[in-house]
Design a protein around this motif. Structure first.
Motif, PDB file in Angstrom:
ATOM      1  N   GLU A  75     117.543 -22.871  19.087  1.00  0.00           N
ATOM      2  CA  GLU A  75     117.153 -23.280  20.446  1.00  0.00           C
ATOM      3  C   GLU A  75     115.692 -22.933  20.755  1.00  0.00           C
ATOM      4  O   GLU A  75     115.275 -21.796  20.617  1.00  0.00           O
ATOM      5  CB  GLU A  75     118.088 -22.564  21.446  1.00  0.00           C
ATOM      6  CG  GLU A  75     117.934 -23.018  22.875  1.00  0.00           C
ATOM      7  CD  GLU A  75     118.067 -24.527  23.029  1.00  0.00           C
ATOM      8  OE1 GLU A  75     119.114 -25.083  22.661  1.00  0.00           O
ATOM      9  OE2 GLU A  75     117.104 -25.159  23.518  1.00  0.00           O
ATOM     10  N   ASN A 121     113.752 -30.001  26.279  1.00  0.00           N
ATOM     11  CA  ASN A 121     114.746 -31.047  26.530  1.00  0.00           C
ATOM     12  C   ASN A 121     114.148 -32.455  26.584  1.00  0.00           C
ATOM     13  O   ASN A 121     114.845 -33.417  26.825  1.00  0.00           O
ATOM     14  CB  ASN A 121     115.568 -30.749  27.792  1.00  0.00           C
ATOM     15  CG  ASN A 121     114.677 -30.465  28.979  1.00  0.00           C
ATOM     16  OD1 ASN A 121     113.510 -30.864  28.959  1.00  0.00           O
ATOM     17  ND2 ASN A 121     115.192 -29.782  29.979  1.00  0.00           N
ATOM     18  N   SER A 159     109.075 -19.592  18.913  1.00  0.00           N
ATOM     19  CA  SER A 159     108.862 -19.366  20.353  1.00  0.00           C
ATOM     20  C   SER A 159     107.825 -18.269  20.585  1.00  0.00           C
ATOM     21  O   SER A 159     107.096 -18.301  21.571  1.00  0.00           O
ATOM     22  CB  SER A 159     110.165 -18.935  21.044  1.00  0.00           C
ATOM     23  OG  SER A 159     111.121 -19.921  20.867  1.00  0.00           O
ATOM     24  N   GLY A 164     114.494 -24.413  23.759  1.00  0.00           N
ATOM     25  CA  GLY A 164     114.437 -24.648  25.203  1.00  0.00           C
ATOM     26  C   GLY A 164     113.732 -25.934  25.587  1.00  0.00           C
ATOM     27  O   GLY A 164     113.329 -26.100  26.738  1.00  0.00           O
ATOM     28  N   SER A 207     113.256 -18.090  17.171  1.00  0.00           N
ATOM     29  CA  SER A 207     112.673 -16.949  17.863  1.00  0.00           C
ATOM     30  C   SER A 207     111.211 -16.759  17.433  1.00  0.00           C
ATOM     31  O   SER A 207     110.330 -16.483  18.261  1.00  0.00           O
ATOM     32  CB  SER A 207     113.524 -15.743  17.465  1.00  0.00           C
ATOM     33  OG  SER A 207     113.342 -14.684  18.255  1.00  0.00           O
TER      34      SER A 207
END
Ligand SMILES: NC(=O)C1=CN([C@@H]2O[C@H](COP(=O)(O)OP(=O)(O)OC[C@H]3O[C@@H](n4cnc5c(N)ncnc54)[C@H](OP(=O)(O)O)[C@@H]3O)[C@@H](O)[C@H]2O)C=CC1
Ligand SMILES: Nc1c(N[C@@H]2O[C@H](COP(=O)(O)O)[C@@H](O)[C@H]2O)[nH]c(=O)[nH]c1=O
Length: 620
Positions: free
Chosen positions: A391, A395, A364, A393, A361
């Motif tokens: 995560e 890929n 990000s 985000g 978090s």
């Protein structure tokens, strides 16, 4: 007793030194021959090498009190004078000192006291320009009174209101001041400058981004886990690595963990094995589902703040408050707001020791600037075992964040890898440079600048953008006057004006008919890329004149725009485009900011402080 400015004994100082009878600006000139004599045996390359070594040493000295000086930065001062017997610059040092903590004697004073009479005629190396806070000019007056004749400065002070002040005062006193990047250039100085940047990275990040410098630290196994699947994590890294963590804590103003780490680890988060600064501990918990008893609630060890969501578990809030824990409610608990809060509390640097959920978090939210990853030669496995960063985000591996300035160090059996996520902002580049500023706008002092940024048309000064909806009446490709919807239309079309080709004329028509400045820019840029042969050959050399004509026309057509422009007198104007490094200032001041420059030039022209030769209506 310190020597007097002219280097005469205190008893003789009653009669004024002949140098002091001269106007200040002349004193420096007179001192220069003496300096040259001192360095007579050194080639330029050798003297650069020595300067760089001593400046790095000043940065190293400054670093000795890292974490202790907050909210002040780390200052180091090394006084040295060349000696014929040795070429080893380190052996030339006659005094050194650093700011130990807020309110203690400044680095320059300590160094001058140590150097005593040897300071006379010597050079002082400062990692950072002294900050003349609250009118305290001890640093400058010490150097002057000690008889220092030359000062080498690594970094100008990053805070706008302090930048350049001490340097100017020293120069006014006739001292030669060489600033890296301005007066001293070479690869060696670049390296030395890096040391100066690193030692005060917290201040630089704070000044640039208005958040404290944030370091994410974690310890992981060779298979990338920060705990076993059960959540058990003591210990991943070895004792020496954990000792290093205590040092990191001691350099920080606050340590942050997430609620889950408190529930699972019951940490203490103290810098218990190092003598030094005791950082504040901050727990971020949205749910406030935290235990009533925890090591962190023992505020005898260190102060604790719990940051939570407004209205969360008021009963627990009361219990924590009774224990002396400060609870702070946020409307929307998130890393950025917590960092703004820490900024407002004056913190310079923050260490994130959370698990992967909060770490992701924080990354990000772009608040993490540096990473310390301790890698232990262990494998724990477990598909559910937590990893250092949750995560993000992403890929594609191409999206991965590349760390900058990476370094590796072995600590017993562990490996410490560290690197920056965002480069250290070097705030010294001023837009435009000191040398250029007088010809652009003599009213602006580049070192005491107020910067006004504009970019999107809806910004406060958005009307300065070329996309602002202010049509201009200017000649077109035929020489006839045409109403261009925006400055951008005019500018883009001019890339192709004067080229004898039907295709070029078609592109001009296309741009003229573009319904918005965005469309005009898109057409102009893509056609320029696709059909380079249709772009006028002198475009690069005339494009700033074309732009100047267009903005001059725009501002003379709309009087309220002129008023707005004049209201910014004395400020540096910067088009805050992160992408356009020619017209814009770039993300961190790396852009050339030509649009800002032209606007300042126009402002000066209107005010009558400069004259330009570019006339509206002249053919481009
Ligand atoms: N080896 C190492 O270096 C370290 C290992 N660990 C291990 O990691 C595990 C815990 O990791 P993890 O669960 O990721 O815990 P975190 O430390 O990341 O805590 C996550 C919690 O942070 C709180 N939080 C507040 N705001 C936010 C936000 N905006 N985004 C995300 N979280 C927020 C929430 O607390 P709440 O639920 O209370 O609302 C959330 O549950 C433990 O096993 C611990 O031992 C932890 C730190 C370092
Ligand atoms: N497990 C782990 C770390 N974990 C971090 O240290 C915290 C415990 O700190 P303290 O209670 O002060 O000893 C813990 O909550 C987590 O933030 N750190 C490391 O350097 N190495 C390790 O292996």
């Amino acid at each position: 007793m310190l020597p007097t400015p002219c280097g005469v004994a205190p008893a003789a100082a009653a009669s004024p030194c002949p140098l002091l009878l001269l106007p200040r600006r002349h004193r420096r000139l007179l001192l220069l021959p003496a300096l040259r004599a001192a360095s007579v045996s050194l080639s330029a390359a050798a003297s650069h090498a020595h300067d760089a070594v001593l400046l790095r040493r000043a940065a190293g000295v400054a670093d000795r009190s890292a974490g202790l000086t907050s909210p002040h930065p780390n200052f180091g001062c090394v006084i040295a004078r060349p000696q014929l017997e040795t070429d080893n610059a380190e052996a030339w040092v006659v005094g050194e000192g650093f700011l130990y903590a807020q309110g203690t004697p400044c680095a320059e004073l300590l160094a001058a006291q140590e150097a005593g009479e040897h300071a006379r005629g010597a050079t002082a190396y400062l990692n950072l320009e002294p900050g003349d806070c609250y009118g305290d000019s001890t640093a400058v007056s010490t150097l002057v009174q000690a008889g220092i004749t030359r000062v080498v400065v690594g970094l100008r002070h990053p805070l706008k209101h302090l930048r350049g002040k001490a340097i100017q005062s020293l120069r006014n006193e006739g001292i030669q001041v060489d600033v890296v990047g301005e007066d001293l250039h070479s690869k060696l100085f670049k390296e030395a400058l890096k040391s100066c940047l690193v030692v005060n990275a917290p201040l630089l990040y704070r000044a640039a981004f208005r958040v404290p410098f944030s370091v994410l630290k974690y310890a992981m196994t060779a298979d990338g886990k920060i705990a076993a699947s059960s959540g058990h994590a003591s210990w991943v890294s070895g004792k020496s690595s954990r000792g290093r963590v205590f040092e990191l804590r001691g350099r920080s103003d606050a340590i942050i963990v997430g609620g889950n780490t408190v529930r699972l680890d019951d940490p203490r988060l103290t810098a218990r094995h190092v003598k030094g600064h005791v950082p504040v501990r901050i727990v971020m918990s949205q749910s406030l589902n935290l235990p009533e008893e925890a090591n962190l609630w023992n505020v005898n060890d260190a102060y604790t703040i719990v940051a939570t969501q407004r209205g969360a578990r008021r009963d627990l809030q009361k219990k924590l408050a009774l224990k002396g824990v400060e609870v702070v409610e946020f409307d929307m608990l998130n890393p950025r707001d917590v960092m703004s809060y820490c900024y407002d509390r004056g913190y310079l640097s923050v260490l994130w020791e959370c698990g992967g959920t909060l770490a992701a978090s924080a990354i990000s939210a772009s608040v993490i600037h540096k990473v310390y990853a301790f890698l232990a030669p262990k494998i724990i496995g477990g598909v559910n075992a937590p990893t250092p960063v949750g995560e993000l985000g992403m890929n594609q591996m191409t999206q991965a964040i590349d760390l900058i300035d990476v370094s590796y160090e072995q600590i017993d059996r562990d490996m410490l890898m560290s690197g920056f996520i965002q480069p250290i902002p070097d705030l010294s580049p001023v837009i435009p440079s000191v040398d250029e500023m007088p010809s652009i706008d003599p009213e602006v002092s580049p070192y005491e600048t107020n910067i006004i940024s504009f970019y999107k048309t809806w910004d406060t000064f958005g009307a300065f953008s070329n996309f602002s909806p202010h049509p201009i009446h200017m000649p077109d490709e035929t020489g006839d006057y045409f109403t261009w919807l925006t400055v951008e239309h005019y500018y883009q079309a001019h890339k192709f004006i004067g080229v004898d080709s039907p295709q070029a004329r078609e592109i001009i028509q296309e741009i003229k008919l573009a319904k918005s400045p965005e469309e005009a820019a898109r057409i102009g840029r893509t056609r320029q890329r696709e059909f380079q042969e249709l772009v006028r050959p002198d475009w690069d050399s005339i494009k700033t004149d074309v732009m100047y004509r267009a903005i001059k026309c725009k501002f003379s057509t709309y009087s309220h725009l002129t008023d707005m422009l004049l209201s910014t007198a004395g400020s540096v104007l910067v088009e805050a485009s992160p992408h356009d490094l020619f017209w814009g200032g770039g993300r961190e001041g790396e852009g050339m900011n030509y649009l800002g420059r032209l606007l300042m030039q126009l402002r000066s022209e209107i005010l009558g402080t400069i004259q330009t030769t570019v006339e509206v209506g002249e053919p481009a």
